[in-house]
Design a protein around this motif. Structure first.
Motif, mmCIF file in Angstrom:
data_model
loop_
_atom_site.group_PDB
_atom_site.id
_atom_site.type_symbol
_atom_site.label_atom_id
_atom_site.label_comp_id
_atom_site.label_asym_id
_atom_site.label_seq_id
_atom_site.Cartn_x
_atom_site.Cartn_y
_atom_site.Cartn_z
ATOM 1 N N ASP A 129 64.317 57.239 28.881
ATOM 2 C CA ASP A 129 63.442 57.332 30.006
ATOM 3 C C ASP A 129 64.413 56.464 31.393
ATOM 4 O OD1 ASP A 129 62.972 60.304 28.894
ATOM 5 O OD2 ASP A 129 61.141 59.717 29.438
ATOM 6 N N ARG A 130 63.901 55.143 30.604
ATOM 7 C CA ARG A 130 64.512 53.723 31.911
ATOM 8 C C ARG A 130 65.736 53.429 31.016
ATOM 9 N NH1 ARG A 130 59.084 52.804 34.624
ATOM 10 N NH2 ARG A 130 59.823 50.929 34.735
ATOM 11 N N ILE A 131 65.543 52.423 31.480
ATOM 12 C CA ILE A 131 67.246 51.377 31.296
ATOM 13 C C ILE A 131 66.026 50.536 30.328
ATOM 14 C CG2 ILE A 131 68.872 49.582 31.624
ATOM 15 C CD1 ILE A 131 70.105 52.851 31.387
ATOM 16 N N ILE A 132 66.195 49.585 29.422
ATOM 17 C CA ILE A 132 65.894 48.776 28.508
ATOM 18 C C ILE A 132 66.438 47.257 28.138
ATOM 19 C CG2 ILE A 132 64.066 48.067 27.158
ATOM 20 C CD1 ILE A 132 64.142 51.392 27.949
ATOM 21 N N LEU A 133 66.377 46.474 28.097
ATOM 22 C CA LEU A 133 67.511 45.462 27.912
ATOM 23 C C LEU A 133 66.709 44.785 26.235
ATOM 24 C CD1 LEU A 133 70.240 44.464 28.055
ATOM 25 C CD2 LEU A 133 69.384 41.995 29.198
ATOM 26 N N PHE A 134 67.154 45.014 25.467
ATOM 27 C CA PHE A 134 66.524 44.017 24.643
ATOM 28 C C PHE A 134 67.502 42.405 23.994
ATOM 29 C CE2 PHE A 134 64.607 47.753 23.654
ATOM 30 C CZ PHE A 134 63.290 47.900 23.779
ATOM 31 N N THR A 135 66.470 41.460 23.272
ATOM 32 C CA THR A 135 67.211 40.800 22.934
ATOM 33 C C THR A 135 68.029 40.693 21.192
ATOM 34 O OG1 THR A 135 65.880 39.388 22.055
ATOM 35 C CG2 THR A 135 66.205 38.775 24.009
ATOM 36 N N ASN A 136 68.818 39.971 20.303
ATOM 37 C CA ASN A 136 68.747 40.683 19.270
ATOM 38 C C ASN A 136 67.775 40.296 18.132
ATOM 39 O OD1 ASN A 136 69.606 37.857 19.963
ATOM 40 N ND2 ASN A 136 70.525 37.172 18.227
ATOM 41 N N LEU A 137 66.971 39.178 19.410
ATOM 42 C CA LEU A 137 65.777 38.786 18.397
ATOM 43 C C LEU A 137 64.416 40.128 18.315
ATOM 44 C CD1 LEU A 137 65.373 35.347 19.017
ATOM 45 C CD2 LEU A 137 66.618 36.141 17.090
ATOM 46 N N GLY A 138 64.515 41.153 18.945
ATOM 47 C CA GLY A 138 63.938 42.366 19.636
ATOM 48 C C GLY A 138 63.177 42.112 20.917
ATOM 49 N N LYS A 139 63.153 41.260 21.758
ATOM 50 C CA LYS A 139 62.436 40.900 22.527
ATOM 51 C C LYS A 139 62.930 41.647 23.943
ATOM 52 C CE LYS A 139 61.635 36.773 26.583
ATOM 53 N NZ LYS A 139 61.606 35.602 26.859
ATOM 54 N N GLU A 140 62.245 42.328 24.807
ATOM 55 C CA GLU A 140 62.151 43.191 25.230
ATOM 56 C C GLU A 140 62.013 42.093 26.978
ATOM 57 O OE1 GLU A 140 59.901 46.896 28.377
ATOM 58 O OE2 GLU A 140 60.015 46.683 26.400
ATOM 59 N N GLU A 141 63.780 42.349 26.933
ATOM 60 C CA GLU A 141 63.695 41.574 28.754
ATOM 61 C C GLU A 141 63.460 41.937 29.995
ATOM 62 O OE1 GLU A 141 67.798 39.453 28.689
ATOM 63 O OE2 GLU A 141 66.329 37.761 27.539
ATOM 64 N N TRP A 142 63.644 43.019 30.379
ATOM 65 C CA TRP A 142 63.476 44.381 31.392
ATOM 66 C C TRP A 142 63.392 45.481 31.207
ATOM 67 C CZ3 TRP A 142 67.682 46.605 33.322
ATOM 68 C CH2 TRP A 142 68.513 46.541 33.030
ATOM 69 N N ASN A 143 63.300 46.582 31.756
ATOM 70 C CA ASN A 143 63.371 48.101 31.603
ATOM 71 C C ASN A 143 63.275 48.284 33.501
ATOM 72 O OD1 ASN A 143 60.651 49.467 32.497
ATOM 73 N ND2 ASN A 143 60.358 47.857 31.406
ATOM 74 N N ARG A 144 63.707 48.819 33.781
ATOM 75 C CA ARG A 144 64.370 50.209 34.837
ATOM 76 C C ARG A 144 63.883 51.357 34.969
ATOM 77 N NH1 ARG A 144 66.848 49.479 40.193
ATOM 78 N NH2 ARG A 144 67.215 46.635 39.550
ATOM 79 N N ALA A 145 63.001 51.695 35.971
ATOM 80 C CA ALA A 145 63.288 53.629 36.041
ATOM 81 C C ALA A 145 64.005 53.940 36.657
ATOM 82 C CB ALA A 145 61.804 53.625 36.735
ATOM 83 N N MET A 146 64.700 54.831 35.775
ATOM 84 C CA MET A 146 65.897 55.724 37.268
ATOM 85 C C MET A 146 64.935 56.522 38.222
ATOM 86 S SD MET A 146 67.852 54.768 34.876
ATOM 87 C CE MET A 146 69.613 55.343 36.196
ATOM 88 N N GLN A 147 65.453 56.358 39.613
ATOM 89 C CA GLN A 147 64.370 56.812 40.599
ATOM 90 C C GLN A 147 64.663 58.463 40.467
ATOM 91 O OE1 GLN A 147 61.895 56.022 42.072
ATOM 92 N NE2 GLN A 147 62.235 53.198 40.930
ATOM 93 N N PRO A 148 63.936 59.624 41.119
ATOM 94 C CA PRO A 148 64.553 60.532 41.388
ATOM 95 C C PRO A 148 65.502 60.611 42.275
ATOM 96 C CG PRO A 148 61.849 60.462 41.083
ATOM 97 C CD PRO A 148 62.507 58.612 41.301
ATOM 98 N N GLY A 149 66.376 61.174 42.465
ATOM 99 C CA GLY A 149 67.064 61.421 43.847
ATOM 100 C C GLY A 149 67.311 62.769 44.539
ATOM 101 N N ALA A 150 68.946 62.697 45.592
ATOM 102 C CA ALA A 150 68.699 64.434 45.933
ATOM 103 C C ALA A 150 69.187 65.109 45.700
ATOM 104 C CB ALA A 150 69.059 63.901 48.050
ATOM 105 N N ARG A 151 69.706 64.535 44.025
ATOM 106 C CA ARG A 151 70.794 65.369 43.941
ATOM 107 C C ARG A 151 70.428 65.918 42.485
ATOM 108 N NH1 ARG A 151 74.439 65.678 47.242
ATOM 109 N NH2 ARG A 151 75.302 63.311 47.765
ATOM 110 N N SER A 152 68.916 65.968 42.184
ATOM 111 C CA SER A 152 68.660 66.418 40.737
ATOM 112 C C SER A 152 67.062 67.466 41.630
ATOM 113 C CB SER A 152 67.492 64.699 40.021
ATOM 114 O OG SER A 152 66.997 65.201 39.078
ATOM 115 N N GLY A 153 67.014 68.093 40.468
ATOM 116 C CA GLY A 153 65.706 69.196 40.505
ATOM 117 C C GLY A 153 64.251 68.423 39.496
ATOM 118 N N GLU A 154 64.983 67.181 38.530
ATOM 119 C CA GLU A 154 64.277 67.043 37.431
ATOM 120 C C GLU A 154 63.714 65.862 38.302
ATOM 121 O OE1 GLU A 154 65.143 65.299 33.536
ATOM 122 O OE2 GLU A 154 66.783 65.822 34.547
#
Length: 389
Positions: A129-154
């Motif tokens: 549902d979001r973009i998440i970046l993990f290190t190989n040690l399992g640490k979550e470094e950041w995540n980013r939501a996908m913003q609603p846009g004009a092209r989507s009814g979802e």
């Protein structure tokens, strides 16, 4: 003596043929529908993820190295060196070593729709549902939501595809609302593009200097590292799959209706081949030496860089995924409940060794091998009889 020589000659003639038949490809029954496959850069082994939660690692010699279970359907797999990642429909992300040992399991929001490693395997990008970046040690470094846009009814939209540059500096992702995001390693947005419908696939060259995106809006878009207006070309049908060569010189798309097309980014169509049904899986080697595709009709295709056919293979079920090694010398594919690994230099033949199940020890190839053994015994016996005379 003539009789012995004849047997030995027959033995010598059969050995190369049988060896070629046994090593042209290997297949394994996974016990569940294969949803995704990945292959190491050197083609040493492949990994398949299945709808019943199976994760199967198959060596290029046909040996099942290991198998593991996930808590839900495995929707995506990725490989980098001795790191193997699997994502599930329930939002689990699992990291394994090359021997099948589990490093860690993490949970993300939504189904995991795609995974991508940095070249060294030390970072893993996850499209949920979001973009998440993990290190190989399992640490979550950041995540980013996908913003609603004009092209989507979802609401809210979700990530559909993700790619990581080999140098680990940039990440590109596509979303269900048509957004194409190009980010740096820290998760900061460098630029954003927009398709007119859901983005189905994205890819990036090794250094991020070329970025390609395909969508259901029947258009191929190609960007440079700095973004701006893309080179865009209508494809006439929704793009189901896309792959960009590592050097950024070739982009291949698979489309609804059965066409596979190869473009030179920022230039023109190079070649086009038609298959009999939708093409949900394509890949291209690092320098474009080989192009692979699989279609819903159950055929695996291999072409050279000019679009000339090298061989086809009837997989017996809809092909869900294909993946080429870096040099294009090995090809992984998933079709129905079977995972395959091919040596691309050889046209696949049906006499190849096939393992009955990923949960059982691989068996030695029979048939030709047994015949060779019998001929060898016969030759030895004939030689012995001659010596006794």
């Amino acid at each position: 003596m003539k009789r012995t020589a004849l047997i030995i000659a027959l033995l010598v003639a059969l050995i190369p043929a049988a060896a070629g038949a046994e090593t042209s490809y290997h297949g394994v029954s996974t016990g569940g529908i294969v949803n995704d496959v990945a292959i190491t850069a050197d083609g040493r082994y492949m990994v398949a993820g299945t709808g019943d939660g199976g994760i199967v690692c198959l060596h290029r010699d046909g040996t099942v190295l290991w198998n593991a279970s996930a808590p839900d359907a495995v929707t995506a797999v990725a490989v980098a060196g001795d790191y193997i990642a699997a994502g599930t429909g329930g939002g689990d992300v699992l990291l394994f070593d090359g021997n099948g040992g589990r490093y860690w399991t993490k949970s993300v929001a939504g189904s995991v729709r795609d995974l991508a490693f940095a070249g060294d395997g030390r970072s893993l990008a996850v499209a949920g549902d979001r973009i998440i970046l993990f290190t190989n040690l399992g640490k979550e470094e950041w995540n980013r939501a996908m913003q609603p846009g004009a092209r989507s009814g979802e609401t809210p939209p979700h990530a559909t595809s993700v790619a990581f540059t080999s140098d680990g500096k940039f990440i590109v992702t596509g979303s269900s609302n048509g957004a194409i995001l190009f980010m740096n390693r820290d998760g900061n947005l460098v630029w954003e593009g927009l398709a007119r419908d859901a983005v189905t696939a994205v890819d990036a060259s090794r250094d991020g200097s070329v970025v390609a995106a395909g969508a259901r809006d029947r258009a191929l878009q190609v960007y440079g590292r700095s973004g701006g207006l893309p080179w865009a070309l209508p494809t006439g049908a929704p793009i189901l799959a896309l792959a960009l060569s590592g050097d950024g010189k070739f982009v291949v798309v698979g489309k609804e209706g059965g066409d596979v097309e190869c473009y030179r980014p920022n230039d023109a169509l190079i070649w086009k081949n038609r298959t009999a049904s939708n093409v949900p899986a394509v890949d291209v080697s690092r320098r474009g030496e080989a192009v692979a595709a699989g279609n819903a009709g159950g055929t695996v295709y291999l072409w050279n860089g000019n679009g000339n056919p090298r061989w086809t293979f009837d997989a017996g079920a809809p092909v869900s995924a294909v993946a080429l090694s870096e040099k294009g010398d090995y090809l992984a594919a998933g079709a129905g409940e079977r995972a395959f690994i091919f040596r691309t230099a050889d046209e696949p033949v049906t006499a190849a060794e096939e393992t009955e199940s990923a949960t059982t020890a691989p068996t030695e190839a029979g048939g030709a091998g047994a015949l060779i053994g019998l001929l060898a015994v016969a030759a030895a016996g004939a030689a012995g009889r001659l010596r006794r005379r």
